[in-house]
Design an enzyme around this catalytic site. Structure first.
Site, PDB file in Angstrom:
ATOM      1  N   SER A  10      -8.291 -14.502 -21.017  1.00  0.00           N
ATOM      2  CA  SER A  10      -8.352 -15.401 -19.933  1.00  0.00           C
ATOM      3  C   SER A  10      -7.960 -14.801 -18.580  1.00  0.00           C
ATOM      4  O   SER A  10      -6.648 -14.396 -18.475  1.00  0.00           O
ATOM      5  CB  SER A  10      -7.638 -16.905 -20.097  1.00  0.00           C
ATOM      6  N   HIS A  35     -12.917 -15.288 -20.551  1.00  0.00           N
ATOM      7  CA  HIS A  35     -12.649 -16.725 -20.633  1.00  0.00           C
ATOM      8  C   HIS A  35     -12.089 -17.139 -18.948  1.00  0.00           C
ATOM      9  O   HIS A  35     -11.041 -16.331 -18.462  1.00  0.00           O
ATOM     10  CB  HIS A  35     -11.321 -17.119 -21.613  1.00  0.00           C
ATOM     11  N   ASP A  37     -11.014 -19.870 -16.443  1.00  0.00           N
ATOM     12  CA  ASP A  37     -10.315 -21.065 -16.267  1.00  0.00           C
ATOM     13  C   ASP A  37     -10.665 -21.603 -14.729  1.00  0.00           C
ATOM     14  O   ASP A  37     -10.061 -21.390 -13.830  1.00  0.00           O
ATOM     15  CB  ASP A  37      -8.920 -21.095 -16.666  1.00  0.00           C
ATOM     16  N   MET A  39     -10.156 -24.832 -12.411  1.00  0.00           N
ATOM     17  CA  MET A  39      -9.108 -25.858 -12.500  1.00  0.00           C
ATOM     18  C   MET A  39      -9.385 -26.647 -11.058  1.00  0.00           C
ATOM     19  O   MET A  39      -9.369 -25.836  -9.955  1.00  0.00           O
ATOM     20  CB  MET A  39      -7.861 -25.465 -12.581  1.00  0.00           C
ATOM     21  N   HIS A  68     -14.338 -22.405 -18.801  1.00  0.00           N
ATOM     22  CA  HIS A  68     -13.741 -23.540 -19.216  1.00  0.00           C
ATOM     23  C   HIS A  68     -13.398 -24.452 -18.198  1.00  0.00           C
ATOM     24  O   HIS A  68     -12.703 -24.240 -17.209  1.00  0.00           O
ATOM     25  CB  HIS A  68     -12.358 -23.185 -19.907  1.00  0.00           C
ATOM     26  N   MET A  70     -12.168 -27.241 -16.310  1.00  0.00           N
ATOM     27  CA  MET A  70     -10.993 -28.316 -16.232  1.00  0.00           C
ATOM     28  C   MET A  70     -11.092 -28.946 -14.961  1.00  0.00           C
ATOM     29  O   MET A  70     -10.332 -28.929 -13.969  1.00  0.00           O
ATOM     30  CB  MET A  70      -9.438 -27.656 -16.614  1.00  0.00           C
ATOM     31  N   MET A 139      -7.357 -27.040 -27.509  1.00  0.00           N
ATOM     32  CA  MET A 139      -6.323 -26.851 -26.367  1.00  0.00           C
ATOM     33  C   MET A 139      -5.052 -26.804 -27.274  1.00  0.00           C
ATOM     34  O   MET A 139      -4.637 -27.809 -27.811  1.00  0.00           O
ATOM     35  CB  MET A 139      -6.112 -27.759 -25.302  1.00  0.00           C
ATOM     36  N   ASP A 175      -7.023 -22.244 -27.503  1.00  0.00           N
ATOM     37  CA  ASP A 175      -6.966 -21.877 -26.135  1.00  0.00           C
ATOM     38  C   ASP A 175      -5.475 -22.275 -25.715  1.00  0.00           C
ATOM     39  O   ASP A 175      -5.363 -23.622 -25.805  1.00  0.00           O
ATOM     40  CB  ASP A 175      -7.941 -22.493 -25.186  1.00  0.00           C
TER      41      ASP A 175
HETATM   42  C1  DX5 Z   1      -4.675 -23.416 -19.703  1.00  0.00           C
HETATM   43  C2  DX5 Z   1      -6.211 -22.547 -19.944  1.00  0.00           C
HETATM   44  C3  DX5 Z   1      -5.813 -21.184 -20.706  1.00  0.00           C
HETATM   45  C4  DX5 Z   1      -4.701 -20.454 -20.263  1.00  0.00           C
HETATM   46  C5  DX5 Z   1      -4.440 -19.401 -21.409  1.00  0.00           C
HETATM   47  O1  DX5 Z   1      -5.269 -24.721 -18.975  1.00  0.00           O
HETATM   48  O2  DX5 Z   1      -7.204 -23.525 -20.403  1.00  0.00           O
HETATM   49  O3  DX5 Z   1      -6.918 -20.666 -20.957  1.00  0.00           O
HETATM   50  O4  DX5 Z   1      -5.082 -19.782 -19.212  1.00  0.00           O
HETATM   51  O5  DX5 Z   1      -3.164 -18.729 -21.109  1.00  0.00           O
HETATM   52  P1  DX5 Z   1      -2.087 -18.260 -22.170  1.00  0.00           P
HETATM   53  O6  DX5 Z   1      -2.840 -17.358 -23.333  1.00  0.00           O
HETATM   54  O7  DX5 Z   1      -1.232 -17.449 -21.301  1.00  0.00           O
HETATM   55  O8  DX5 Z   1      -1.695 -19.736 -22.568  1.00  0.00           O
HETATM   56 ZN    ZN Z   2      -9.065 -22.021 -20.889  1.00  0.00          ZN
END
Ligand code: DX5
Ligand code: ZN
Length: 245
Positions: A10, A35, A37, A39, A68, A70, A139, A175
């Site tokens: 990620s 990956h 993320d 947000m 991903h 969010m 998750m 994840d």
């Molecule tokens: C959290 C993300 C994850 C996170 C993973 O909301 O979806 O992908 O970045 O990071 P680690 O592996 O450090 O938990």
């Molecule tokens: Zn993620």
């Protein structure tokens, strides 16, 4: 159907001041997927980056971009992420009332469709959309931040979803808080795709990233219960050749 193990670092845990270099480094270090993320500060209490950043880093690697989302709402933004270079687009089942429509829209854009479940969301939430899915993302932390601790409560959900998938070619991704220490349990529960942020982007060098990815991969491989894999129908593995722009 359980596919071969895929490790998806990620980039939320990468050095944002050198994001392009970090993507290239983790590609060289053996990442199977990247990956991403996304947000929005609304669906989750944090803001990361949007489609323009994904478009900017796209040329840095040919590896699969596992995006991903969010965010809520989702449908307004799917095309932008598809055009930016996402290969897999994953939306949260909790992000809105029309998950089936969102998954159809992702596939209509020519991308692989994924759904993610927050820790408190039961697997029953996806029972009626299984045939719209290429990936299910469990998750194992509450979404919004990297570096959190793995929630063991989710192992049972992973097992149940593996059973729900049956012979379908759906990847089961995990994840949040995944490390070399819990990767075996995650794979043994039935996951075949492991996201890791802080456990990969530890140290600053390609050599360290390589060792971190390899440690997670080896642990996951040792944890898997040997499954009959029908060579004729391999679950989705989006390699360079199969990447859809
Ligand atoms: C959290 C993300 C994850 C996170 C993973 O909301 O979806 O992908 O970045 O990071 P680690 O592996 O450090 O938990
Ligand atoms: Zn993620």
């Amino acid at each position: 159907m359980t596919g071969e193990i895929i490790i998806a670092p990620s980039i939320l845990a990468a050095d944002f001041a050198r994001l392009g270099e970090e993507v290239a480094a983790v590609d060289t270090a053996g990442a199977d997927w990247i990956h991403c993320d996304v947000m929005d500060g609304h669906f989750v209490p944090n803001i990361s980056f949007g489609a323009d950043v994904i478009k900017a880093i796209r040329p840095m690697t040919t590896k699969v971009f596992d995006v991903h989302l969010m965010i809520a709402p989702t449908d307004l933004y799917l095309e932008a992420f598809a055009k930016a270079g996402a290969d897999v687009i994953t939306v949260h089942a909790e992000a809105g009332p029309h998950l089936d429509r969102s998954l159809q829209a992702i596939r209509a854009l020519g991308k692989k469709a994924g759904v993610s479940l927050c820790p408190s969301t039961p697997e029953s939430a996806i029972e009626y959309v299984l045939d719209r899915l290429d990936l299910i993302l469990v998750m194992t932390v509450n979404p919004g931040f990297g570096g959190q601790s793995f929630l063991d409560s989710q192992l049972e959900k992973i097992r149940r979803i593996r059973s729900m998938i049956g012979d379908r070619t759906i990847r089961l991704e995990v994840d949040g808080g995944v490390t070399r220490d819990n990767a075996a349990a995650v794979a043994a529960a039935g996951a075949d795709t492991l996201v890791a942020g802080s456990a990969v982007f530890r140290g600053k060098s390609v050599a360290e990233y390589t060792a971190n990815i390899e440690a997670i991969r080896v642990a996951a491989e040792t944890g898997r219960v040997p499954k009959r894999q029908d060579k004729a129908v391999q679950p989705m593995r989006l390699g360079e050749a199969a990447r859809t722009r």
